[in-house]
Design a protein around this motif. Structure first.
Motif, short mmCIF file in Angstrom:
data_model
loop_
_atom_site.label_atom_id
_atom_site.label_comp_id
_atom_site.label_asym_id
_atom_site.label_seq_id
_atom_site.Cartn_x
_atom_site.Cartn_y
_atom_site.Cartn_z
N TYR A 1 11.51 37.03 33.08
CA TYR A 1 11.61 38.39 32.57
C TYR A 1 10.99 38.49 31.17
O TYR A 1 10.23 39.42 30.87
N TYR B 1 17.38 42.09 30.29
CA TYR B 1 17.24 41.39 31.56
C TYR B 1 18.40 41.72 32.50
O TYR B 1 18.18 42.06 33.68
N LYS C 1 17.86 43.67 35.95
CA LYS C 1 17.79 42.76 37.09
C LYS C 1 19.15 42.46 37.73
O LYS C 1 19.20 41.67 38.68
#
Length: 345
Positions: free
Chosen positions: A182, A209, A213
């Motif tokens: 990422y 992140y 995600k």
């Protein structure tokens, strides 16, 4: 009046102190400056000395100066990557008319300051079994990730600078590997250093992140602050303090997960440093993040990651781990070095 000038120069703040020659524990004048508000160290010192003339008078003679610098110091000069500053001790001495000027890495300054700390300046999170005259190590996450170590020479400790924060970040799990990916994509880089994760900016990267995600959702309070941070807005505020505060309060699951991942990565890197030095004299956590968030460093997350080193895990359990509570430890070391510089004339 003759004075020693000491400084602790970081990517965020620069703290300067004047002490009278022969009275190192008595602070004559001290002031903090926002580093990014100035074009360089000379400008900060000039502003500082102008302010010092109000309480101290016009006769301020500086006989020596030492500055702890948040960057590598080579041949009396340093480049600060987080500020894009070039600093040269010889030029500083010439412009400011100071007979002797010394630049040392900020974590060298912290290393020299450790011996001057009082018991109340430390919080121990792993007691260990300290060995007399054994090596010591310092590590601290802030704007970047500083490291250093101390070796006893038979008489006293000698501090050695290190740039371990710029070593490669080593993912320990699928989540950390995905974080690595990422950051590469988000920052458009091909390599992730440890300080990209274990630092104040690293906290924000971990938050982003997990937000993008994972299954965590943002609270409006944090979302607004992070959105400003991600934009070029002049009103942007560093989100790390809010993220850590909500993690401590346990009111925001995303912030809690962020700080848990951060503290674990911090512990793992401290353990990596410990394996390389075997600092049975103790490893010291410097920087504001640990000191301001003790609750997050005393719940076992840090020490579990610190000690989790497979077949050699048993080596780390006996290493004392301390959090330095005073933000002025670097100044203490810089004052000591300025005094030594003056005594060698």
């Amino acid at each position: 009046m003759k004075y020693l000038l000491a400084g602790d120069l970081g990517g965020t703040k620069t703290l300067l102190r004047l002490v009278e020659v022969g009275s190192l524990t008595i602070v004559a004048f001290e002031r903090s400056h926002q580093s990014r508000d100035y074009p360089g160290l000379v400008a900060i010192v000039q502003s500082f000395l102008a302010a010092a003339q109000v309480p101290l008078g016009l006769e301020i003679e500086i006989v020596s100066a030492c500055f702890g610098i948040a960057g590598a110091v080579i041949d009396g000069a340093s480049y600060l990557p987080n500020l894009d500053w070039h600093i040269d001790a010889t030029k500083i001495a010439s412009i400011l008319e100071i007979p002797q000027v010394k630049l040392i890495n900020d974590f060298v300054a912290i290393g020299y300051g450790i011996g001057q700390l009082r018991p109340e300046d430390l919080h121990t999170i792993q007691t260990g079994q300290p060995h007399q005259n054994a090596p010591k190590a310092v590590i601290g996450a802030g704007t970047g990730l500083g490291q250093g170590f101390l070796i006893h020479n038979g008489t006293d400790y000698q501090v050695v600078a290190a740039e371990g924060g710029h070593t490669d970040f080593a993912a320990r799990s699928i989540a950390e590997f995905e974080l690595w990916q990422y950051i590469c994509t988000h920052k458009q880089i091909a390599r992730v250093s440890t300080e990209r994760v274990v630092s104040g900016p690293g906290i924000v990267s971990i938050y982003q992140y997990l937000r993008d995600k994972s299954h965590f959702s943002e609270t409006p309070e944090v979302a607004n602050v992070v959105k400003l941070w991600e934009s070029p807005s002049e009103n942007a505020v560093d989100p790390t303090a809010l993220i850590s505060a909500l993690a401590i309060a346990k009111t925001d699951p995303l912030c809690q997960a962020t700080m848990q991942m951060f503290v674990s990565a911090y512990g793992a890197e401290a353990g990596n440093l410990a394996l390389k030095i075997l600092p049975y004299g103790g490893i010291y956590l410097a920087g504001g993040i640990a000191a301001k968030n003790l609750a997050l460093f005393t719940d076992g997350t840090f020490t579990t990651a610190f000690n989790h080193k497979g077949r050699v895990s048993h080596l780390l359990g006996n290493i004392p781990v301390h959090v330095i509570l005073t933000p002025q430890v670097g100044l203490l070391g810089a004052v000591a070095q300025a005094a030594q510089l003056h005594s060698m004339r």
